[in-house]
Design a protein around this motif. Sequence first.
Motif, mmCIF file in Angstrom:
data_model
loop_
_atom_site.group_PDB
_atom_site.id
_atom_site.type_symbol
_atom_site.label_atom_id
_atom_site.label_comp_id
_atom_site.label_asym_id
_atom_site.label_seq_id
_atom_site.Cartn_x
_atom_site.Cartn_y
_atom_site.Cartn_z
ATOM 1 N N ASP A 36 0.634 -1.340 -0.217
ATOM 2 C CA ASP A 36 0.126 -0.206 0.044
ATOM 3 C C ASP A 36 1.371 1.395 0.032
ATOM 4 O O ASP A 36 1.775 1.198 1.344
ATOM 5 C CB ASP A 36 -0.888 -0.027 0.902
ATOM 6 N N ALA A 37 0.296 2.829 -0.758
ATOM 7 C CA ALA A 37 1.394 3.405 -0.534
ATOM 8 C C ALA A 37 0.560 4.898 0.412
ATOM 9 O O ALA A 37 -0.977 4.457 0.388
ATOM 10 C CB ALA A 37 1.140 4.010 -2.069
ATOM 11 N N SER A 38 1.334 5.325 0.595
ATOM 12 C CA SER A 38 0.807 6.610 1.900
ATOM 13 C C SER A 38 1.552 8.105 1.793
ATOM 14 O O SER A 38 2.594 7.483 0.809
ATOM 15 C CB SER A 38 0.905 5.695 3.196
ATOM 16 N N ALA A 39 1.258 8.868 1.988
ATOM 17 C CA ALA A 39 2.229 9.812 2.132
ATOM 18 C C ALA A 39 1.925 10.777 3.327
ATOM 19 O O ALA A 39 0.577 10.495 4.134
ATOM 20 C CB ALA A 39 1.428 10.950 0.953
ATOM 21 N N LEU A 40 2.868 11.637 3.568
ATOM 22 C CA LEU A 40 2.513 12.258 5.384
ATOM 23 C C LEU A 40 2.919 13.471 4.816
ATOM 24 O O LEU A 40 4.551 13.882 3.992
ATOM 25 C CB LEU A 40 3.398 11.663 6.193
ATOM 26 N N LEU A 41 2.567 14.890 4.880
ATOM 27 C CA LEU A 41 2.803 16.004 5.130
ATOM 28 C C LEU A 41 3.195 16.364 6.495
ATOM 29 O O LEU A 41 3.179 16.771 7.776
ATOM 30 C CB LEU A 41 1.830 16.787 4.468
ATOM 31 N N LEU A 42 5.334 16.421 6.176
ATOM 32 C CA LEU A 42 5.403 17.289 7.144
ATOM 33 C C LEU A 42 5.752 18.352 7.534
ATOM 34 O O LEU A 42 5.978 19.552 6.348
ATOM 35 C CB LEU A 42 6.837 16.734 7.171
ATOM 36 N N SER A 51 -4.509 14.215 10.143
ATOM 37 C CA SER A 51 -5.000 14.884 8.783
ATOM 38 C C SER A 51 -3.674 14.697 7.804
ATOM 39 O O SER A 51 -4.370 14.529 6.686
ATOM 40 C CB SER A 51 -5.841 15.629 8.924
ATOM 41 N N ASP A 52 -2.563 14.928 8.285
ATOM 42 C CA ASP A 52 -1.135 14.991 7.165
ATOM 43 C C ASP A 52 -1.344 13.835 6.839
ATOM 44 O O ASP A 52 -0.424 13.662 6.119
ATOM 45 C CB ASP A 52 -0.939 15.999 7.836
ATOM 46 N N PHE A 53 -1.824 12.528 7.421
ATOM 47 C CA PHE A 53 -1.645 10.952 6.517
ATOM 48 C C PHE A 53 -2.761 10.674 5.916
ATOM 49 O O PHE A 53 -3.460 10.798 5.934
ATOM 50 C CB PHE A 53 -1.338 10.332 7.747
ATOM 51 N N VAL A 54 -1.973 10.965 4.576
ATOM 52 C CA VAL A 54 -3.098 10.076 3.171
ATOM 53 C C VAL A 54 -2.712 8.603 2.952
ATOM 54 O O VAL A 54 -1.695 8.304 2.417
ATOM 55 C CB VAL A 54 -2.388 11.580 1.869
ATOM 56 N N PHE A 55 -3.836 7.564 2.803
ATOM 57 C CA PHE A 55 -4.051 6.221 3.030
ATOM 58 C C PHE A 55 -4.935 6.365 2.248
ATOM 59 O O PHE A 55 -5.659 6.972 2.290
ATOM 60 C CB PHE A 55 -3.126 5.552 3.603
ATOM 61 N N TYR A 56 -4.901 4.900 2.743
ATOM 62 C CA TYR A 56 -6.514 3.827 2.156
ATOM 63 C C TYR A 56 -7.371 4.445 2.664
ATOM 64 O O TYR A 56 -8.875 4.391 2.282
ATOM 65 C CB TYR A 56 -6.208 2.101 2.248
ATOM 66 N N ASN A 57 -6.882 4.538 4.279
ATOM 67 C CA ASN A 57 -8.091 4.756 5.057
ATOM 68 C C ASN A 57 -8.394 6.316 5.353
ATOM 69 O O ASN A 57 -9.083 6.887 5.982
ATOM 70 C CB ASN A 57 -8.020 4.187 6.805
ATOM 71 N N VAL A 96 7.132 16.129 1.816
ATOM 72 C CA VAL A 96 5.527 15.138 1.056
ATOM 73 C C VAL A 96 6.527 13.922 1.178
ATOM 74 O O VAL A 96 6.779 13.672 0.582
ATOM 75 C CB VAL A 96 5.117 15.432 0.277
ATOM 76 N N VAL A 97 6.159 13.123 2.107
ATOM 77 C CA VAL A 97 7.125 11.931 1.973
ATOM 78 C C VAL A 97 6.341 11.018 1.292
ATOM 79 O O VAL A 97 4.853 10.982 2.011
ATOM 80 C CB VAL A 97 6.790 11.834 3.818
ATOM 81 N N LEU A 98 7.154 9.399 0.357
ATOM 82 C CA LEU A 98 6.408 9.115 0.056
ATOM 83 C C LEU A 98 6.918 7.737 0.356
ATOM 84 O O LEU A 98 8.164 7.381 0.391
ATOM 85 C CB LEU A 98 6.822 9.379 -1.924
ATOM 86 N N ALA A 99 5.180 7.039 1.468
ATOM 87 C CA ALA A 99 5.444 5.944 2.451
ATOM 88 C C ALA A 99 5.714 4.260 1.214
ATOM 89 O O ALA A 99 4.277 4.251 -0.112
ATOM 90 C CB ALA A 99 5.191 6.191 3.410
ATOM 91 N N ALA A 100 5.435 3.482 1.746
ATOM 92 C CA ALA A 100 4.925 1.591 1.223
ATOM 93 C C ALA A 100 4.798 0.866 2.809
ATOM 94 O O ALA A 100 5.890 1.385 3.626
ATOM 95 C CB ALA A 100 6.005 0.851 0.460
#
Length: 436
Positions: A36-42, A51-57, A96-100
């Motif tokens: 799963d991909a996700s992103a965090l705005l720091l 709310s700065d965490f963007v992911f499947y939920n 903007v961090v791009l995570a998996a």
Amino acid sequence: MGAYMSMPKGSNVPVPTSALRVELGWRSGQGVPDVDASALLLVAGKVRSDSDFVFYNQPAHSSGAVRHEGKRNDGGQVTDALVVDLTRVEPVVETVVLAASADGGSFGRVPGLCVRVLDTRQGTEIARFDSTDATVETAFVLGEFYRRQGAWKFRAVGQGYGSGLEGLATDYGITVDEPQHTAPPAAAPQGPATFVQGPPPPVAPPVTVPRPAVPQPPAAPPAPVRLSKVTLTKEAPSVSLSKQGGTGGAMRVNLNWEVRKQFSGWGSKRGRAVAMHADLDLDLCALYELSDGRKGVVQALGNAFGALHQPPFIHLDGDDRTGAVSSGENLTINLDHKQSFRRILIFVTIYEGARSFADLHATVTLQPQNGAPIDFSLDECTVPSTVCALALITGNGADMVVQREARYLIPARGVSPQRTVDHAYGWGMNWTPGRK
């Protein structure tokens, strides 16, 4: 501009501030975990709030800068995509961090893991980083966008975590709601010791004092982020809603899709592009049977949109032709009345714009108001089908069970898609022609 070679870890490239698409890619196969991909705005290395965490939920940031689009599987090459608009990132956000994260195993079992940054307007790849040294990690920061002297750059990071999405999110300041971290019950407050020997102390006369102003209770802290989810597969096709916490409230059923067409054959990656068919019209529908024996259909055809707070307790939100994750076709089921349902069959028909589901990549998501989201993808369609049974939801009064169907049906000549799915599942309704 041609495709970039894979970037070395730690290197960076400038990126435009136009609309970007970030694709996390890997190859599926036997024993390969889901990713799963996700992103965090720091800000200063941490999120400002959950709310700065963007992911499947939590698929969209309030600023509109980052949106999680979801997965597609193209012949075993899987991608999970994020859409990023750097012009909408708030000025205070620096990174903007791009995570998996891997679900069901470590990244050492995920072949071909990479992250690609695409300029959606030009259709070009402007950055790529391939992760080749993963072992026991269950989460990765693959890359990040960061500001430097008023411009944006992309850096290849490649930092792994052994504690999964929970560990990665917690490291950046996210409050995670996970069962294994339930706080122990608080001990009873300790008051002064009480002695039973001797006479009781004298009672002081009452003293009248001005009543102090009643302080306002502090605002309740925001609910922690839930990381749990359920993906239905052929091997594990069903799930109980109550076991996932879906005990009441509204459950949103979303269908989103994209249509792919080939421009220069299968051999050329650069010759393949995503194209939306402006005239494609898919209709999300539901056959229902209530516990009192009443049966019916909820669909756009004939304006049978249903109702949420009276029978059938199912409502179709509208008619969408884009397939976008943020909209798509949406249907809502009122789980507060789950005792009223005997069974619900969610299905989709092609109203116009295509002769079959071939080249259509669709994802179904059931999002209970309380509980984990349930999702699954449709398999590739290889038959001339214009109707697909998506999910069968059966109720027994106390619980409802969701079963993945993903079953393509082929209507006989002169038989409507609705009548076809009715016959396949034995609903026994009478049908007449209808129009939108």
